[in-house]
Design a protein around this motif. Structure first.
Motif, PDB file in Angstrom:
ATOM      1  N   VAL A 133       0.861  -1.181   0.000  1.00  0.00           N
ATOM      2  CA  VAL A 133       0.000   0.000   0.000  1.00  0.00           C
ATOM      3  C   VAL A 133       0.893   1.226   0.000  1.00  0.00           C
ATOM      4  CG1 VAL A 133      -1.828   1.256   1.203  1.00  0.00           C
ATOM      5  CG2 VAL A 133      -1.810  -1.257   1.226  1.00  0.00           C
ATOM      6  N   VAL A 134       0.663   2.107  -0.981  1.00  0.00           N
ATOM      7  CA  VAL A 134       1.494   3.305  -1.147  1.00  0.00           C
ATOM      8  C   VAL A 134       0.620   4.541  -0.991  1.00  0.00           C
ATOM      9  CG1 VAL A 134       2.991   4.588  -2.735  1.00  0.00           C
ATOM     10  CG2 VAL A 134       3.055   2.078  -2.704  1.00  0.00           C
ATOM     11  N   GLU A 135       1.116   5.512  -0.222  1.00  0.00           N
ATOM     12  CA  GLU A 135       0.435   6.797  -0.079  1.00  0.00           C
ATOM     13  C   GLU A 135       1.250   7.859  -0.803  1.00  0.00           C
ATOM     14  OE1 GLU A 135      -1.082  10.011   3.251  1.00  0.00           O
ATOM     15  OE2 GLU A 135      -0.734   7.951   3.869  1.00  0.00           O
ATOM     16  N   PHE A 136       0.554   8.634  -1.644  1.00  0.00           N
ATOM     17  CA  PHE A 136       1.208   9.670  -2.434  1.00  0.00           C
ATOM     18  C   PHE A 136       1.054  11.036  -1.773  1.00  0.00           C
ATOM     19  CE2 PHE A 136       0.201   6.130  -5.181  1.00  0.00           C
ATOM     20  CZ  PHE A 136       1.381   5.959  -5.878  1.00  0.00           C
ATOM     21  N   GLU A 137       1.773  12.035  -2.284  1.00  0.00           N
ATOM     22  CA  GLU A 137       1.763  13.386  -1.700  1.00  0.00           C
ATOM     23  C   GLU A 137       0.366  13.980  -1.601  1.00  0.00           C
ATOM     24  OE1 GLU A 137       4.418  16.009  -3.716  1.00  0.00           O
ATOM     25  OE2 GLU A 137       6.197  14.921  -3.064  1.00  0.00           O
ATOM     26  N   ASP A 138      -0.510  13.635  -2.553  1.00  0.00           N
ATOM     27  CA  ASP A 138      -1.865  14.187  -2.544  1.00  0.00           C
ATOM     28  C   ASP A 138      -2.809  13.399  -1.634  1.00  0.00           C
ATOM     29  OD1 ASP A 138      -2.248  11.876  -3.981  1.00  0.00           O
ATOM     30  OD2 ASP A 138      -3.027  12.849  -5.780  1.00  0.00           O
ATOM     31  N   ARG A 139      -2.247  12.514  -0.807  1.00  0.00           N
ATOM     32  CA  ARG A 139      -2.971  11.680   0.175  1.00  0.00           C
ATOM     33  C   ARG A 139      -3.728  10.518  -0.462  1.00  0.00           C
ATOM     34  NH1 ARG A 139      -1.453  12.928   5.228  1.00  0.00           N
ATOM     35  NH2 ARG A 139      -3.474  12.964   6.187  1.00  0.00           N
ATOM     36  N   TYR A 140      -3.610  10.318  -1.776  1.00  0.00           N
ATOM     37  CA  TYR A 140      -4.230   9.181  -2.450  1.00  0.00           C
ATOM     38  C   TYR A 140      -3.474   7.921  -2.043  1.00  0.00           C
ATOM     39  CZ  TYR A 140      -6.065   6.227  -6.203  1.00  0.00           C
ATOM     40  OH  TYR A 140      -6.689   5.234  -6.910  1.00  0.00           O
ATOM     41  N   THR A 141      -4.211   6.865  -1.725  1.00  0.00           N
ATOM     42  CA  THR A 141      -3.608   5.612  -1.296  1.00  0.00           C
ATOM     43  C   THR A 141      -4.174   4.468  -2.126  1.00  0.00           C
ATOM     44  OG1 THR A 141      -3.438   6.455   0.963  1.00  0.00           O
ATOM     45  CG2 THR A 141      -3.259   4.082   0.688  1.00  0.00           C
ATOM     46  N   THR A 142      -3.299   3.597  -2.610  1.00  0.00           N
ATOM     47  CA  THR A 142      -3.699   2.395  -3.328  1.00  0.00           C
ATOM     48  C   THR A 142      -2.592   1.361  -3.188  1.00  0.00           C
ATOM     49  OG1 THR A 142      -4.667   1.565  -5.389  1.00  0.00           O
ATOM     50  CG2 THR A 142      -2.789   3.080  -5.593  1.00  0.00           C
ATOM     51  N   TRP A 143      -2.851   0.135  -3.637  1.00  0.00           N
ATOM     52  CA  TRP A 143      -1.829  -0.903  -3.495  1.00  0.00           C
ATOM     53  C   TRP A 143      -1.283  -1.327  -4.848  1.00  0.00           C
ATOM     54  CZ3 TRP A 143      -2.077  -5.813  -5.536  1.00  0.00           C
ATOM     55  CH2 TRP A 143      -3.312  -6.223  -6.008  1.00  0.00           C
ATOM     56  N   PHE A 144      -0.058  -1.853  -4.804  1.00  0.00           N
ATOM     57  CA  PHE A 144       0.642  -2.346  -5.983  1.00  0.00           C
ATOM     58  C   PHE A 144       1.322  -3.655  -5.627  1.00  0.00           C
ATOM     59  CE2 PHE A 144       0.598   2.256  -6.226  1.00  0.00           C
ATOM     60  CZ  PHE A 144       0.190   2.487  -7.531  1.00  0.00           C
ATOM     61  N   PHE A 145       1.642  -4.447  -6.642  1.00  0.00           N
ATOM     62  CA  PHE A 145       2.502  -5.602  -6.425  1.00  0.00           C
ATOM     63  C   PHE A 145       3.928  -5.075  -6.207  1.00  0.00           C
ATOM     64  CE2 PHE A 145      -0.931  -7.545  -8.945  1.00  0.00           C
ATOM     65  CZ  PHE A 145      -1.272  -8.587  -8.100  1.00  0.00           C
ATOM     66  N   GLU A 146       4.698  -5.815  -5.444  1.00  0.00           N
ATOM     67  CA  GLU A 146       6.063  -5.374  -5.111  1.00  0.00           C
ATOM     68  C   GLU A 146       6.920  -5.151  -6.359  1.00  0.00           C
ATOM     69  OE1 GLU A 146       9.520  -6.508  -1.874  1.00  0.00           O
ATOM     70  OE2 GLU A 146       7.881  -7.900  -2.207  1.00  0.00           O
ATOM     71  N   ASP A 147       6.735  -5.983  -7.389  1.00  0.00           N
ATOM     72  CA  ASP A 147       7.561  -5.844  -8.599  1.00  0.00           C
ATOM     73  C   ASP A 147       7.139  -4.652  -9.480  1.00  0.00           C
ATOM     74  OD1 ASP A 147       5.189  -6.989  -9.541  1.00  0.00           O
ATOM     75  OD2 ASP A 147       6.211  -8.411 -10.858  1.00  0.00           O
ATOM     76  N   GLU A 148       6.095  -3.944  -9.101  1.00  0.00           N
ATOM     77  CA  GLU A 148       5.686  -2.746  -9.837  1.00  0.00           C
ATOM     78  C   GLU A 148       6.343  -1.487  -9.266  1.00  0.00           C
ATOM     79  OE1 GLU A 148       1.227  -3.727 -11.313  1.00  0.00           O
ATOM     80  OE2 GLU A 148       1.433  -3.354  -9.162  1.00  0.00           O
ATOM     81  N   LEU A 149       7.063  -1.655  -8.177  1.00  0.00           N
ATOM     82  CA  LEU A 149       7.662  -0.510  -7.485  1.00  0.00           C
ATOM     83  C   LEU A 149       9.182  -0.586  -7.506  1.00  0.00           C
ATOM     84  CD1 LEU A 149       5.357  -0.651  -4.336  1.00  0.00           C
ATOM     85  CD2 LEU A 149       5.118   0.881  -6.308  1.00  0.00           C
ATOM     86  N   SER A 150       9.816   0.565  -7.483  1.00  0.00           N
ATOM     87  CA  SER A 150      11.265   0.626  -7.322  1.00  0.00           C
ATOM     88  C   SER A 150      11.579   1.573  -6.173  1.00  0.00           C
ATOM     89  CB  SER A 150      11.951   1.074  -8.616  1.00  0.00           C
ATOM     90  OG  SER A 150      11.447   2.323  -9.037  1.00  0.00           O
ATOM     91  N   VAL A 151      12.645   1.275  -5.468  1.00  0.00           N
ATOM     92  CA  VAL A 151      13.036   2.071  -4.305  1.00  0.00           C
ATOM     93  C   VAL A 151      13.649   3.385  -4.772  1.00  0.00           C
ATOM     94  CG1 VAL A 151      14.546   2.141  -2.290  1.00  0.00           C
ATOM     95  CG2 VAL A 151      13.421   0.009  -2.927  1.00  0.00           C
ATOM     96  N   VAL A 152      13.268   4.466  -4.101  1.00  0.00           N
ATOM     97  CA  VAL A 152      13.818   5.791  -4.393  1.00  0.00           C
ATOM     98  C   VAL A 152      14.849   6.110  -3.310  1.00  0.00           C
ATOM     99  CG1 VAL A 152      13.307   8.246  -4.561  1.00  0.00           C
ATOM    100  CG2 VAL A 152      11.675   6.568  -5.455  1.00  0.00           C
ATOM    101  N   GLN A 153      16.027   6.490  -3.726  1.00  0.00           N
ATOM    102  CA  GLN A 153      17.096   6.807  -2.762  1.00  0.00           C
ATOM    103  C   GLN A 153      16.957   8.178  -2.182  1.00  0.00           C
ATOM    104  OE1 GLN A 153      19.090   4.591  -1.625  1.00  0.00           O
ATOM    105  NE2 GLN A 153      18.557   3.002  -3.084  1.00  0.00           N
TER     106      GLN A 153
END
Length: 66
Positions: free
Chosen positions: A46-66
């Motif tokens: 589950v990911v929350e964005f700056e605009d407070r929108y929250t939804t879920w993704f599969f782990e392989d759809e995301l990449s880590v931001v340094q």
């Protein structure tokens, strides 16, 4: 990948067809807020964005931001 709550991530791809609302977040950055069981065996992130929108993704759809 080993994501953790509070980690910053970027939506790097979308595995399945999604609504236009979710597709708009492709390439956007957010923060991992929790995990959830999906498909009976997988784990969704589950990911929350700056605009407070929250939804879920599969782990392989995301990449880590340094």
């Amino acid at each position: 990948m080993g994501l953790e709550i509070g980690q910053k991530v970027k939506v790097s791809r979308l595995r399945d067809r999604v609504s236009k609302d979710v597709a708009a977040y492709l390439g956007k950055r957010g923060v991992v807020s929790q995990f959830k069981m999906v498909d009976g065996s997988g784990v969704g992130v589950v990911v929350e964005f700056e605009d407070r929108y929250t939804t879920w993704f599969f782990e392989d759809e995301l990449s880590v931001v340094q």
